[in-house]
Design a protein around this motif. Structure first.
Motif, PDB file in Angstrom:
ATOM      1  N   SER A   1      48.808  28.550  44.124  1.00  7.32           N
ATOM      2  CA  SER A   1      48.537  29.964  44.149  1.00  7.32           C
ATOM      3  C   SER A   1      47.030  30.102  43.842  1.00  7.32           C
ATOM      4  N   ASN A   2      46.800  31.140  44.499  1.00  6.45           N
ATOM      5  CA  ASN A   2      45.439  31.677  44.143  1.00  6.45           C
ATOM      6  C   ASN A   2      44.961  31.674  42.723  1.00  6.45           C
ATOM      7  N   ARG A   3      45.722  32.329  42.000  1.00  6.28           N
ATOM      8  CA  ARG A   3      45.516  32.218  40.414  1.00  6.28           C
ATOM      9  C   ARG A   3      45.274  30.882  39.987  1.00  6.28           C
TER      10      ARG A   3
ATOM     11  N   GLN B   1      41.918  38.298  35.101  1.00  6.18           N
ATOM     12  CA  GLN B   1      42.991  39.222  35.459  1.00  6.18           C
ATOM     13  C   GLN B   1      42.893  39.620  37.065  1.00  6.18           C
ATOM     14  N   GLU B   2      44.285  39.768  37.740  1.00  4.75           N
ATOM     15  CA  GLU B   2      43.781  40.134  38.928  1.00  4.75           C
ATOM     16  C   GLU B   2      43.605  41.382  39.252  1.00  4.75           C
TER      17      GLU B   2
ATOM     18  N   SER C   1      42.964  42.891  42.707  1.00  3.59           N
ATOM     19  CA  SER C   1      43.311  43.428  43.984  1.00  3.59           C
ATOM     20  C   SER C   1      43.477  42.079  44.839  1.00  3.59           C
ATOM     21  N   SER C   2      44.068  42.528  46.171  1.00  7.58           N
ATOM     22  CA  SER C   2      44.307  41.417  47.142  1.00  7.58           C
ATOM     23  C   SER C   2      44.272  42.000  48.365  1.00  7.58           C
TER      24      SER C   2
ATOM     25  N   THR D   1      42.475  36.891  47.089  1.00  5.65           N
ATOM     26  CA  THR D   1      42.803  37.554  45.714  1.00  5.65           C
ATOM     27  C   THR D   1      41.557  37.744  45.037  1.00  5.65           C
ATOM     28  N   LYS D   2      41.331  39.050  44.543  1.00  7.89           N
ATOM     29  CA  LYS D   2      40.228  39.156  43.574  1.00  7.89           C
ATOM     30  C   LYS D   2      40.368  39.340  42.214  1.00  7.89           C
ATOM     31  N   TYR D   3      39.906  38.481  41.287  1.00  7.19           N
ATOM     32  CA  TYR D   3      40.102  38.374  39.858  1.00  7.19           C
ATOM     33  C   TYR D   3      38.651  39.024  39.201  1.00  7.19           C
TER      34      TYR D   3
ATOM     35  N   TYR E   1      33.165  38.612  38.833  1.00  5.92           N
ATOM     36  CA  TYR E   1      34.436  39.019  39.957  1.00  5.92           C
ATOM     37  C   TYR E   1      34.697  37.316  40.542  1.00  5.92           C
TER      38      TYR E   1
ATOM     39  N   HIS F   1      36.658  35.482  43.938  1.00  7.30           N
ATOM     40  CA  HIS F   1      37.382  35.650  45.147  1.00  7.30           C
ATOM     41  C   HIS F   1      38.217  34.449  45.572  1.00  7.30           C
TER      42      HIS F   1
END
Length: 214
Positions: A121-123, A140-141, A143-144, A157-159, A173, A175
């Motif tokens: 996953s992106n995470r 922490q996530e 937005s996407s 995905t932006k964290y 941040y 991405h």
């Protein structure tokens, strides 16, 4: 920035040893090799965003695995292109803008993809930046969104997180995006300080300008 994490993931190609049918590999006369094509950002797009690179570098992974009761060698070649941008936060100046593109072979055997990056996953891919930003924590996530890369739709995905740079804590941040192109997986990760919000569009523009194979 990504070498240790990506290398560890690709080592899972040990699973392929029972399905290869490669005589030279099975007899121990030669290694079974998989190579990714380089992935880069269009030069003008990277320059416009203020990033520079030394170009792609190959990360070869050699792994001795067991096949038919014998030890055999598997070689996987990943391509990593890292772009950097020196940013001034007032207290210090450093390469705080980092954008990395990784291409890694899918390692497809008998219709099955063996490289676990395909399932990440992106995470989980966020962990790949930890070699560059030591002490990355509190991820922490945020937005996407979906963007177009190489003519296909891919999720970015932006964290948010906190990193330690030059002994200072910096809120950043991150991405992340990933997609498959041909026989390779392509992963792109951009990291920058939160206080420089304008960097988000730079990172997204570089993702949109990825070229593979380079």
């Amino acid at each position: 920035m990504t070498s240790k994490r990506v290398v560890a993931a690709v080592l899972a190609v040990a699973m392929l040893t029972t399905t290869t049918g490669c005589i030279g590999f099975l007899t121990g006369q030669e290694a079974l090799s998989f190579s990714a094509e380089p992935a880069v950002v269009d030069e003008s797009a990277a320059s416009s965003a203020g990033y520079s690179t030394d170009g792609p570098r190959v990360l070869s992974v050699n792994r001795t695995v067991s096949a038919a009761g014998q030890e055999r060698e598997v070689v996987a070649e990943n391509q990593v292109t890292t772009y950097r941008k020196t940013l001034d936060l007032g207290i210090f100046e450093a390469d705080l803008g980092v954008f990395t593109v990784v291409s890694t072979p899918a390692v497809e055997i008998a219709g099955q993809t063996m490289n676990p990056i395909g399932e990440f996953s992106n995470r989980r891919l966020v962990s790949l930046v930890q070699d560059q930003y030591q002490g990355l924590s509190d991820v922490q996530e945020v937005s996407s969104q979906t963007i177009t890369v190489q003519g296909r739709q891919t999720q970015v995905t932006k964290y948010s997180g906190t990193a330690t740079v030059e002994g200072q804590e910096v809120d950043v941040y991150i991405h992340v995006t990933k997609y498959r192109d041909g026989e390779d997986f392509v992963v792109a990760i951009g990291v920058y300080p939160q206080r420089l919000g304008g960097e988000e569009e730079n990172v997204l523009s570089m993702m949109r300008a990825i070229e593979h194979p380079a």
